[in-house]
Scaffold this motif. Structure first.
Motif, PDB file in Angstrom:
ATOM      1  N   ASP A 204      44.652  23.668  26.195  1.00  0.00           N
ATOM      2  CA  ASP A 204      45.829  24.060  26.964  1.00  0.00           C
ATOM      3  C   ASP A 204      45.356  24.906  28.143  1.00  0.00           C
ATOM      4  O   ASP A 204      45.072  26.087  27.988  1.00  0.00           O
ATOM      5  N   VAL A 205      45.243  24.292  29.309  1.00  0.00           N
ATOM      6  CA  VAL A 205      44.696  25.010  30.460  1.00  0.00           C
ATOM      7  C   VAL A 205      45.656  26.049  31.014  1.00  0.00           C
ATOM      8  O   VAL A 205      45.260  26.927  31.780  1.00  0.00           O
ATOM      9  N   SER A 206      46.927  26.002  30.606  1.00  0.00           N
ATOM     10  CA  SER A 206      47.895  26.977  31.135  1.00  0.00           C
ATOM     11  C   SER A 206      47.573  28.388  30.688  1.00  0.00           C
ATOM     12  O   SER A 206      47.931  29.357  31.354  1.00  0.00           O
ATOM     13  N   ASP A 207      46.881  28.531  29.539  1.00  0.00           N
ATOM     14  CA  ASP A 207      46.516  29.848  29.036  1.00  0.00           C
ATOM     15  C   ASP A 207      45.059  30.195  29.318  1.00  0.00           C
ATOM     16  O   ASP A 207      44.553  31.198  28.824  1.00  0.00           O
ATOM     17  N   SER A 208      44.383  29.369  30.085  1.00  0.00           N
ATOM     18  CA  SER A 208      42.947  29.563  30.303  1.00  0.00           C
ATOM     19  C   SER A 208      42.678  30.360  31.572  1.00  0.00           C
ATOM     20  O   SER A 208      43.341  30.160  32.595  1.00  0.00           O
ATOM     21  N   PRO A 209      41.689  31.266  31.531  1.00  0.00           N
ATOM     22  CA  PRO A 209      41.289  31.946  32.769  1.00  0.00           C
ATOM     23  C   PRO A 209      40.580  31.020  33.752  1.00  0.00           C
ATOM     24  O   PRO A 209      40.463  31.341  34.930  1.00  0.00           O
ATOM     25  N   ARG A 210      40.123  29.874  33.273  1.00  0.00           N
ATOM     26  CA  ARG A 210      39.489  28.906  34.176  1.00  0.00           C
ATOM     27  C   ARG A 210      40.581  28.190  34.968  1.00  0.00           C
ATOM     28  O   ARG A 210      41.496  27.615  34.391  1.00  0.00           O
ATOM     29  N   LYS A 211      40.451  28.229  36.243  1.00  0.00           N
ATOM     30  CA  LYS A 211      41.469  27.638  37.120  1.00  0.00           C
ATOM     31  C   LYS A 211      41.097  26.186  37.398  1.00  0.00           C
ATOM     32  O   LYS A 211      40.582  25.844  38.448  1.00  0.00           O
ATOM     33  N   LYS A 212      41.347  25.321  36.405  1.00  0.00           N
ATOM     34  CA  LYS A 212      40.937  23.921  36.531  1.00  0.00           C
ATOM     35  C   LYS A 212      41.947  23.052  35.790  1.00  0.00           C
ATOM     36  O   LYS A 212      42.303  23.339  34.643  1.00  0.00           O
ATOM     37  N   SER A 213      42.420  22.013  36.439  1.00  0.00           N
ATOM     38  CA  SER A 213      43.293  21.049  35.777  1.00  0.00           C
ATOM     39  C   SER A 213      42.429  19.976  35.119  1.00  0.00           C
ATOM     40  O   SER A 213      41.337  19.663  35.600  1.00  0.00           O
ATOM     41  N   LEU A 214      42.917  19.429  34.024  1.00  0.00           N
ATOM     42  CA  LEU A 214      42.172  18.438  33.265  1.00  0.00           C
ATOM     43  C   LEU A 214      43.030  17.204  33.023  1.00  0.00           C
ATOM     44  O   LEU A 214      44.261  17.300  32.935  1.00  0.00           O
ATOM     45  N   PRO A 215      42.396  16.047  32.859  1.00  0.00           N
ATOM     46  CA  PRO A 215      43.148  14.847  32.504  1.00  0.00           C
ATOM     47  C   PRO A 215      43.868  15.003  31.167  1.00  0.00           C
ATOM     48  O   PRO A 215      43.501  15.830  30.328  1.00  0.00           O
ATOM     49  N   GLN A 216      44.865  14.189  30.951  1.00  0.00           N
ATOM     50  CA  GLN A 216      45.704  14.258  29.761  1.00  0.00           C
ATOM     51  C   GLN A 216      44.888  14.125  28.474  1.00  0.00           C
ATOM     52  O   GLN A 216      45.238  14.716  27.438  1.00  0.00           O
ATOM     53  N   ALA A 217      43.795  13.377  28.516  1.00  0.00           N
ATOM     54  CA  ALA A 217      43.005  13.122  27.307  1.00  0.00           C
ATOM     55  C   ALA A 217      42.448  14.398  26.687  1.00  0.00           C
ATOM     56  O   ALA A 217      42.156  14.424  25.481  1.00  0.00           O
ATOM     57  N   TYR A 218      42.308  15.449  27.455  1.00  0.00           N
ATOM     58  CA  TYR A 218      41.750  16.697  26.938  1.00  0.00           C
ATOM     59  C   TYR A 218      42.773  17.518  26.155  1.00  0.00           C
ATOM     60  O   TYR A 218      42.416  18.494  25.501  1.00  0.00           O
ATOM     61  N   LYS A 219      44.045  17.154  26.220  1.00  0.00           N
ATOM     62  CA  LYS A 219      45.078  17.946  25.562  1.00  0.00           C
ATOM     63  C   LYS A 219      45.182  17.657  24.068  1.00  0.00           C
ATOM     64  O   LYS A 219      45.838  18.390  23.340  1.00  0.00           O
ATOM     65  N   LYS A 220      44.539  16.583  23.622  1.00  0.00           N
ATOM     66  CA  LYS A 220      44.602  16.268  22.200  1.00  0.00           C
ATOM     67  C   LYS A 220      43.279  16.619  21.521  1.00  0.00           C
ATOM     68  O   LYS A 220      42.230  16.760  22.162  1.00  0.00           O
ATOM     69  N   GLU A 221      43.326  16.769  20.209  1.00  0.00           N
ATOM     70  CA  GLU A 221      42.134  17.114  19.437  1.00  0.00           C
ATOM     71  C   GLU A 221      41.157  15.947  19.440  1.00  0.00           C
ATOM     72  O   GLU A 221      41.551  14.772  19.465  1.00  0.00           O
ATOM     73  N   THR A 222      39.866  16.262  19.395  1.00  0.00           N
ATOM     74  CA  THR A 222      38.841  15.221  19.371  1.00  0.00           C
ATOM     75  C   THR A 222      38.819  14.550  17.999  1.00  0.00           C
ATOM     76  O   THR A 222      38.701  15.220  16.976  1.00  0.00           O
ATOM     77  N   THR A 223      38.893  13.237  17.988  1.00  0.00           N
ATOM     78  CA  THR A 223      38.872  12.491  16.719  1.00  0.00           C
ATOM     79  C   THR A 223      38.017  11.236  16.789  1.00  0.00           C
ATOM     80  O   THR A 223      37.650  10.695  15.744  1.00  0.00           O
ATOM     81  N   ASP A 224      37.696  10.759  17.991  1.00  0.00           N
ATOM     82  CA  ASP A 224      36.918   9.529  18.114  1.00  0.00           C
ATOM     83  C   ASP A 224      35.799   9.733  19.122  1.00  0.00           C
ATOM     84  O   ASP A 224      35.682  10.784  19.756  1.00  0.00           O
ATOM     85  N   LEU A 225      34.970   8.712  19.287  1.00  0.00           N
ATOM     86  CA  LEU A 225      33.776   8.846  20.119  1.00  0.00           C
ATOM     87  C   LEU A 225      34.120   9.177  21.560  1.00  0.00           C
ATOM     88  O   LEU A 225      33.478  10.031  22.182  1.00  0.00           O
ATOM     89  N   ASP A 226      35.133   8.544  22.112  1.00  0.00           N
ATOM     90  CA  ASP A 226      35.501   8.807  23.503  1.00  0.00           C
ATOM     91  C   ASP A 226      35.919  10.261  23.703  1.00  0.00           C
ATOM     92  O   ASP A 226      35.520  10.897  24.687  1.00  0.00           O
ATOM     93  N   THR A 227      36.737  10.812  22.803  1.00  0.00           N
ATOM     94  CA  THR A 227      37.211  12.190  23.009  1.00  0.00           C
ATOM     95  C   THR A 227      36.096  13.203  22.796  1.00  0.00           C
ATOM     96  O   THR A 227      36.062  14.234  23.469  1.00  0.00           O
ATOM     97  N   TYR A 228      35.166  12.929  21.868  1.00  0.00           N
ATOM     98  CA  TYR A 228      34.020  13.828  21.725  1.00  0.00           C
ATOM     99  C   TYR A 228      33.127  13.768  22.972  1.00  0.00           C
ATOM    100  O   TYR A 228      32.637  14.802  23.450  1.00  0.00           O
TER     101      TYR A 228
END
Length: 741
Positions: A204-228
């Protein structure tokens, strides 16, 4: 100004290579947030249209004659495939004795294929032992940053000193990797990473001190090879982490978050939310992505959902590392995985294991046959017994070794009966600890070894020096000697006679560029198991002030474990022609005080009493403020602040015999590069002419960037705080860049 219009940073190829090596191959433009677009990757001719080395280079698992060197082709690290075509690419690799890559000692070609995310793990062999080398990759005309590495000394060879650092828990969303940048500047013999390199949670980048937007895929938990793979791409794209990887060989092991929080063998954190079959499939994907992105040897390549991660590395006759895996083979956590469980009989069951039978046998055999002076366990979770329940009841965290007591005692017994000088280095806990390891024999209080737990790089956010949790845990556990709850890493210097551990901390990670300091230093002595009792210490800060300007230096007490009732201390300036003391203030907790300053400002004496008992028992190496000196700079140069302790009494009135540590006053600021002092052309108190050549231009930006963590800059915050926010950070470089352009 567009990124493509940036002027050249240096004028010679040698300087460019030096710049790349010192910064992990990250350009100044990238650090300033002006890196080129990564939308165009490979053209119709098969050539790269943007930098394919966005994840840097790395080396690891050093032997006397070889080291693994690593890179990944990923023009866009925020895509699972790195924006690479689904075809193999040949990569030429080179190893040389110089960072200019002119004295080549080995070279070859490796193939980076899509099945392993276009990564390569090159076993660069035929090298000389205990030797510093540099390495670089080239693919289709594009060259990588230059990395520094070092081979191990031969087994049994005499080694006089070995310097390594260890770290863990670098949750990207929690802050900036400033500690990794500082590790890179240490140019260590080895860096050990003890787990939680990535975190599997959705971001959740809204609570992060890093000022960077991320693609939607990063908002879910890692479960498969692509997300890892996406998660490693994000983490490894950080320039500070790349700098640390490029600075020294790494020895790595995972903990839980590389797969799933608190997983144990075949058991996920939440068995009711994922089946055993689904978890095994997930673990296989996680281990594959982990192998792909770390500088591992072929022996660590996973087979489906299994990976042999425990391994042994030796560095001459001085020390060896037993790298552990406390996840893959363990029994499920006892008593429902509680933090401070009281009366958990399951902890003592003989058939429970944290290592598994094969790894346990391997470790005990290593400890019984070792011939090195120091025996290290590179370990994920706190090993020492630690009661986390405040009060008369004892409560233990069953996730760590306290949940596996028979095996914990078995290893302690091996420490006592077989090992030479055992030291456990540990991650996981997001705080610094120094622990004595006590004999497993009933009723014994004998130390059999020491454990140093390192804090997180970022996980947990800024933290604080000391909190109520740390105070009561130290109070409840006689074997716990030190605690700090800030972010940072641990630096160790090992010799045949001693082991020096420095607990390095940052005041903040919610912004980049925080200054780093050593909060406590613990020294072990060969042949004397455990942590020696530390003598109290009174020390003076180092400070930088401008000519004719004022600054402050703190006087502090450390290792005041029996409190403080009062004392008399004199601080003296060794060269009053450079600086003088103009004032002194005793800190508020010390209820009654008196001060006296010499007429020439060369010395000041403080006398104080803590009649209200504000300074009672202090946790380990935590600093206790005593007084503040007002310092005025008189002429450019350096001088010492020397201390004399006439009297210092603990809380009970007993006399202490403290050591003292001098501080340094730098008046100037001093030269950053060469022999010329920086100048302040417009008289605003900021020294824009960093290199002191009488001009303000791009060379000053380069000089400031190259020396950002050096004392000449770090101790002169006021001179280089160009954005005038009271901090020294990378944005000051950006501000100077804006002024130049």
């Amino acid at each position: 100004m567009r990124p493509t219009d940036l002027p050249e940073i240096d004028t010679t190829a040698q300087n460019r290579r030096t710049f790349m090596q010192r910064t992990g191959g990250v350009s100044l433009a990238a650090v300033l947030g002006m890196s080129a677009s990564a939308s165009a990757m490979v053209n119709d001719d098969g050539n790269f249209e943007s930098d394919p080395y966005t994840l840097g280079v790395a080396s690891g698992d050093p032997l006397p004659d070889s080291v693994i060197i690593w890179t990944r082709l990923a023009p866009n690290p925020l895509k699972a495939d790195g924006a690479m075509p689904a075809e193999p690419f040949d990569i030429q690799w080179t190893v040389a004795t110089d960072e200019g890559m002119s004295d080549v000692v080995n070279s070859g070609t490796a193939t980076a294929g899509p099945d392993h995310a276009h990564t390569v793990h090159v076993d660069a062999d035929g090298l000389d032992p205990d030797t510093e080398y540099y390495y670089q990759f080239e693919c289709r005309g594009e060259t990588s940053p230059v990395g520094r590495t070092k081979t191990a000394p031969p087994a049994g060879a005499s080694v006089e000193e070995f310097r390594f650092g260890f770290a863990s828990c670098n949750r990207w969303v929690d802050g900036y990797y400033t500690a990794f940048r500082q590790m890179a500047r240490d140019e260590l013999d080895l860096i050990v990473h003890l787990g939680d390199y990535i975190y599997e949670y959705g971001i959740d980048v809204s609570d992060s001190p890093r000022k960077k937007s991320l693609p939607q895929a990063y908002k879910k938990e890692t479960t498969d090879l692509d997300t890892y793979r996406l998660r490693y791409g994000l983490y490894k794209s950080d320039p500070d982490l790349q700098a640390a990887h490029a600075s020294a060989p790494w020895l790595v092991t995972r903990d839980d978050h590389e797969v799933d929080n608190n997983w144990a063998g075949d058991v996920p954190q939440d068995p009711d939310k994922q089946s055993a079959e689904a978890f095994i499939e997930r673990r296989a994907a996680a281990l594959k992505a982990y192998y792909e992105h770390m500088p591992f040897r072929m022996a660590q390549k996973p087979e489906d959902a299994s990976q042999k991660l425990y391994r042994y590395y030796e560095f001459g006759d001085l020390l060896d590392f037993n790298v552990l895996d406390t996840r893959l083979y363990r029994s499920d956590q006892a008593c429902d995985d509680v933090f401070n469980k009281v009366d958990c009989a399951e902890r003592f069951e003989e058939d429970r294991t944290i290592l598994g039978d094969a790894q346990e046998e391997w470790l005990l055999d290593n400890l019984s046959t070792t011939e090195t002076t120091w025996n290290v366990l590179a370990n994920q979770l706190p090993f020492a017994k630690m009661d986390f329940k405040q009060g008369s009841e004892e409560g233990f965290r069953t996730e760590q070794w306290d949940g596996y007591v028979p095996e914990q005692n078995l290893v302690k017994t091996a420490f006592e009966e077989d090992a030479n000088n055992p030291v456990v280095i540990t991650g996981d806990f997001h705080s610094h600890w120094a622990n004595n390891l006590i004999s497993a024999k009933d009723g014994s209080s004998k130390p059999v070894g020491a454990e140093f737990v390192g804090t997180s790089i970022t996980s947990g956010g800024n933290g604080t020096d000391i909190d109520d949790f740390g105070r009561y845990v130290v109070t409840e556990n006689d074997n716990v000697e030190y605690y700090n709850n800030q972010r940072g890493y641990v630096r160790c210097t090992v010799t045949p006679d001693s082991w020096t551990t420095e607990f390095r901390v940052l005041d903040y990670v919610d912004e980049p560029g925080a200054p780093m300091r050593t909060d406590a230093t613990v020294e072990l002595r060969a042949g004397q198991p455990g942590i020696p009792d530390e003598k109290p210490l009174v020390l003076a800060d180092s400070v930088a002030v401008g000519n004719g300007k004022n600054g402050t230096a703190e006087l502090t007490g450390r290792w005041l474990e029996t409190g403080l009732s009062g004392g008399t201390i004199t601080a003296s300036i060794s060269n009053p022609e450079v600086a003088t003391i103009t004032g002194v203030t005793v800190t508020e907790p010390l209820s009654i005080s008196e001060t006296d300053i010499a007429s020439d400002g060369a010395s000041a004496t403080v006398r104080f009493a803590d009649v209200e008992k504000n300074v009672q028992s202090v946790v380990g190496g935590t600093d206790t403020p005593l007084a503040t000196l007002d310092i005025r700079g008189k002429s450019a140069g350096t001088t010492d602040i020397e201390l004399s302790v006439e009297k210092l009494d603990d809380e009970s009135g007993d006399a202490l015999e403290p050591n003292t540590e001098i501080g340094v006053v730098i008046v100037g600021p001093p030269p950053v590069t060469g022999s010329d002092e920086p100048t302040d052309p417009d008289g605003d108190g900021l020294f824009e002419d960093v290199n002191g050549n009488g001009r303000v231009d791009y060379d000053d930006i380069q000089a400031l960037f190259d020396s950002f963590a050096d004392d000449s800059v770090a101790l002169n915050k006021a001179a280089y705080d160009f954005n005038e926010n009271g901090k020294l950070e990378y944005d000051d470089i950006v501000t100077l860049y804006s002024e130049v352009n």
